[in-house]
Scaffold this motif. Structure first.
Motif, PDB file in Angstrom:
ATOM      1  N   ALA A   8       0.826  -1.209   0.000  1.00 46.97           N
ATOM      2  CA  ALA A   8       0.000   0.000   0.000  1.00 46.97           C
ATOM      3  C   ALA A   8       0.856   1.254   0.000  1.00 46.97           C
ATOM      4  O   ALA A   8       0.388   2.339  -0.339  1.00 46.97           O
ATOM      5  N   PHE A   9       2.134   1.128   0.401  1.00 42.97           N
ATOM      6  CA  PHE A   9       3.004   2.289   0.487  1.00 42.97           C
ATOM      7  C   PHE A   9       4.009   2.356  -0.669  1.00 42.97           C
ATOM      8  O   PHE A   9       4.823   3.261  -0.725  1.00 42.97           O
ATOM      9  N   THR A  10       3.956   1.388  -1.547  1.00 42.44           N
ATOM     10  CA  THR A  10       4.891   1.380  -2.663  1.00 42.44           C
ATOM     11  C   THR A  10       4.547   2.492  -3.650  1.00 42.44           C
ATOM     12  O   THR A  10       3.414   2.614  -4.102  1.00 42.44           O
ATOM     13  N   ASP A  11       5.527   3.319  -3.977  1.00 38.85           N
ATOM     14  CA  ASP A  11       5.325   4.407  -4.927  1.00 38.85           C
ATOM     15  C   ASP A  11       4.130   5.284  -4.528  1.00 38.85           C
ATOM     16  O   ASP A  11       3.268   5.622  -5.349  1.00 38.85           O
ATOM     17  N   LEU A  12       4.087   5.650  -3.259  1.00 39.89           N
ATOM     18  CA  LEU A  12       3.023   6.498  -2.764  1.00 39.89           C
ATOM     19  C   LEU A  12       2.976   7.817  -3.530  1.00 39.89           C
ATOM     20  O   LEU A  12       3.988   8.505  -3.651  1.00 39.89           O
ATOM     21  N   GLY A  13       1.814   8.146  -4.058  1.00 41.48           N
ATOM     22  CA  GLY A  13       1.648   9.419  -4.751  1.00 41.48           C
ATOM     23  C   GLY A  13       2.164   9.441  -6.163  1.00 41.48           C
ATOM     24  O   GLY A  13       2.274  10.517  -6.769  1.00 41.48           O
ATOM     25  N   VAL A  14       2.496   8.284  -6.740  1.00 36.26           N
ATOM     26  CA  VAL A  14       3.032   8.201  -8.101  1.00 36.26           C
ATOM     27  C   VAL A  14       1.902   7.879  -9.078  1.00 36.26           C
ATOM     28  O   VAL A  14       1.174   6.899  -8.895  1.00 36.26           O
ATOM     29  N   TYR A  15       1.784   8.695 -10.119  1.00 33.08           N
ATOM     30  CA  TYR A  15       0.737   8.498 -11.122  1.00 33.08           C
ATOM     31  C   TYR A  15       1.313   8.695 -12.515  1.00 33.08           C
ATOM     32  O   TYR A  15       2.283   9.429 -12.696  1.00 33.08           O
ATOM     33  N   TRP A  30      -3.092  15.809  -0.294  1.00 32.31           N
ATOM     34  CA  TRP A  30      -1.813  15.723   0.408  1.00 32.31           C
ATOM     35  C   TRP A  30      -0.827  16.833   0.063  1.00 32.31           C
ATOM     36  O   TRP A  30       0.167  17.021   0.752  1.00 32.31           O
ATOM     37  N   GLY A  31      -1.049  17.559  -1.044  1.00 33.09           N
ATOM     38  CA  GLY A  31      -0.194  18.703  -1.363  1.00 33.09           C
ATOM     39  C   GLY A  31       0.943  18.417  -2.310  1.00 33.09           C
ATOM     40  O   GLY A  31       1.730  19.329  -2.617  1.00 33.09           O
ATOM     41  N   PHE A  32       1.055  17.194  -2.820  1.00 31.75           N
ATOM     42  CA  PHE A  32       2.120  16.855  -3.766  1.00 31.75           C
ATOM     43  C   PHE A  32       1.676  15.671  -4.605  1.00 31.75           C
ATOM     44  O   PHE A  32       0.744  14.944  -4.255  1.00 31.75           O
ATOM     45  N   VAL A  33       2.375  15.450  -5.718  1.00 32.07           N
ATOM     46  CA  VAL A  33       2.138  14.280  -6.549  1.00 32.07           C
ATOM     47  C   VAL A  33       3.385  14.036  -7.388  1.00 32.07           C
ATOM     48  O   VAL A  33       4.115  14.986  -7.736  1.00 32.07           O
ATOM     49  N   VAL A  34       3.662  12.778  -7.695  1.00 31.01           N
ATOM     50  CA  VAL A  34       4.790  12.390  -8.541  1.00 31.01           C
ATOM     51  C   VAL A  34       4.234  11.880  -9.867  1.00 31.01           C
ATOM     52  O   VAL A  34       3.401  10.962  -9.887  1.00 31.01           O
ATOM     53  N   ASP A 235      11.152  11.519 -13.419  1.00 35.83           N
ATOM     54  CA  ASP A 235       9.917  11.870 -12.714  1.00 35.83           C
ATOM     55  C   ASP A 235       9.754  13.383 -12.632  1.00 35.83           C
ATOM     56  O   ASP A 235      10.743  14.133 -12.574  1.00 35.83           O
ATOM     57  N   VAL A 236       8.503  13.812 -12.590  1.00 43.01           N
ATOM     58  CA  VAL A 236       8.181  15.214 -12.355  1.00 43.01           C
ATOM     59  C   VAL A 236       7.353  15.281 -11.083  1.00 43.01           C
ATOM     60  O   VAL A 236       6.312  14.632 -10.974  1.00 43.01           O
ATOM     61  N   ILE A 237       7.840  16.033 -10.115  1.00 45.15           N
ATOM     62  CA  ILE A 237       7.096  16.226  -8.871  1.00 45.15           C
ATOM     63  C   ILE A 237       6.422  17.591  -8.907  1.00 45.15           C
ATOM     64  O   ILE A 237       7.059  18.600  -9.236  1.00 45.15           O
ATOM     65  N   LEU A 238       5.148  17.619  -8.580  1.00 40.36           N
ATOM     66  CA  LEU A 238       4.441  18.865  -8.325  1.00 40.36           C
ATOM     67  C   LEU A 238       4.181  18.946  -6.828  1.00 40.36           C
ATOM     68  O   LEU A 238       3.736  17.978  -6.217  1.00 40.36           O
ATOM     69  N   HIS A 239       4.503  20.096  -6.220  1.00 40.54           N
ATOM     70  CA  HIS A 239       4.111  20.270  -4.822  1.00 40.54           C
ATOM     71  C   HIS A 239       3.564  21.669  -4.609  1.00 40.54           C
ATOM     72  O   HIS A 239       4.006  22.628  -5.225  1.00 40.54           O
TER      73      HIS A 239
END
Length: 284
Positions: A8-15, A30-34, A235-239
């Motif tokens: 459930a925690f693998t690659d949390l927030g990765v889409y 949550w305020g961020f996404v990968v 990867d591109v992170i948005l926060h």
């Protein structure tokens, strides 16, 4: 005995780009996404080549002075030995603009900030973080991005980070406090650098009037509820600009952590070409 489902925690927030609704929902909560598999491999290689060339030109003195930055460094004297930052790198690395114009990325940001989102005049920065003695940047303390420009109504906003290198404890990584963008975080009137907050700054900003459950640390302290956000190459992170975050120092002196970063604003477009200034409140 109960077992924890680590899956459930693998690659949390990765889409991926074909999951825009889920990515937006996660970001808002949550305020961020990968974002993974957004950039074609050839485009990422081109960005790396162009940014490294720009970095070398700044160090050699063959690039205009406006591309060489010292305002983010812990020791400006180190700029003659190494270039941690290249400002306005999008002007020297066309691949950066091509990446930021990708339809999937533009559509997601429009969903988060509104169709009229814009980039301010500070442009895009190429950052090369490393822990060596010649380096003027290796980590940054807790802050929220809006605190660097607390006095102008250019918010809300989101920061983007295109990762040229993957991240890990070895070369450093992003630390976040999930959900902290929903708090009303105070302006940085108290900070470790003695930075002066311009007149007109509000007492606090955030998506709600709920005060933080504890003060934002002034340095690099452990924060209750914080999580590491690791990225793979490309990867591109948005926060969110209201999210509490910091960057951990590398534990391996032989490593590097390179990325391209900047931000989009959803506030008053009339301020788009305004000189924003920079409140250097975060610890280095």
């Amino acid at each position: 005995m109960q077992t924890l489902d680590l899956g459930a925690f693998t690659d949390l927030g990765v889409y991926t780009p074909d999951e825009p609704a889920a990515a937006a929902e996660f970001y808002r909560r949550w305020g961020f996404v990968v974002l993974r598999d957004l950039l074609p491999a050839a485009l990422l290689e081109r960005i790396e080549t162009e940014c490294v060339a720009a970095q070398q030109d700044v160090l050699a003195g063959t690039a205009e002075p406006r591309y060489g930055s010292t305002k983010y460094l812990d020791d400006e004297g180190k700029v003659e030995k190494f270039v941690n930052y290249v400002e306005h790198v999008e002007e020297l690395a066309p691949g950066v603009e091509e990446a930021l114009a990708l339809p999937a990325l533009q559509a997601l940001v429009a969903d988060l900030l509104g169709e009229g989102f814009w980039r301010n005049r500070n442009g895009v920065v190429y950052q090369d973080a490393r822990p060596g003695r010649e380096s003027g940047y290796s980590r940054i303390g807790w802050h929220a991005d809006w605190q660097a420009v607390p006095h102008l109504d250019i918010w809300p906003g989101t920061a983007f980070t295109i990762h040229v290198d993957g991240t890990s404890p070895a070369n450093g990584f992003l630390r976040v406090v999930p959900g902290s963008h929903l708090w009303a975080t105070p302006s940085p009137f108290e900070n470790v650098n003695g930075a002066v907050v311009p007149e007109g700054a509000p007492a606090a900003r955030g998506y709600t009037d709920t005060p933080p459950p504890f003060p934002m640390p002034l340095g690099f302290e452990k924060v209750r509820g914080e999580l590491p956000v690791y990225a793979e190459r490309g990867d591109v992170i948005l926060h969110d600009a209201f999210l509490w975050h910091s960057a951990a120092r590398a534990t391996d002196d032989a490593t590097v952590r390179r990325h391209v970063r900047g931000g989009w604003q959803g506030g008053d477009p009339g301020l788009r070409d305004t000189e924003t200034g920079f409140v250097k409140n975060a610890a280095r």
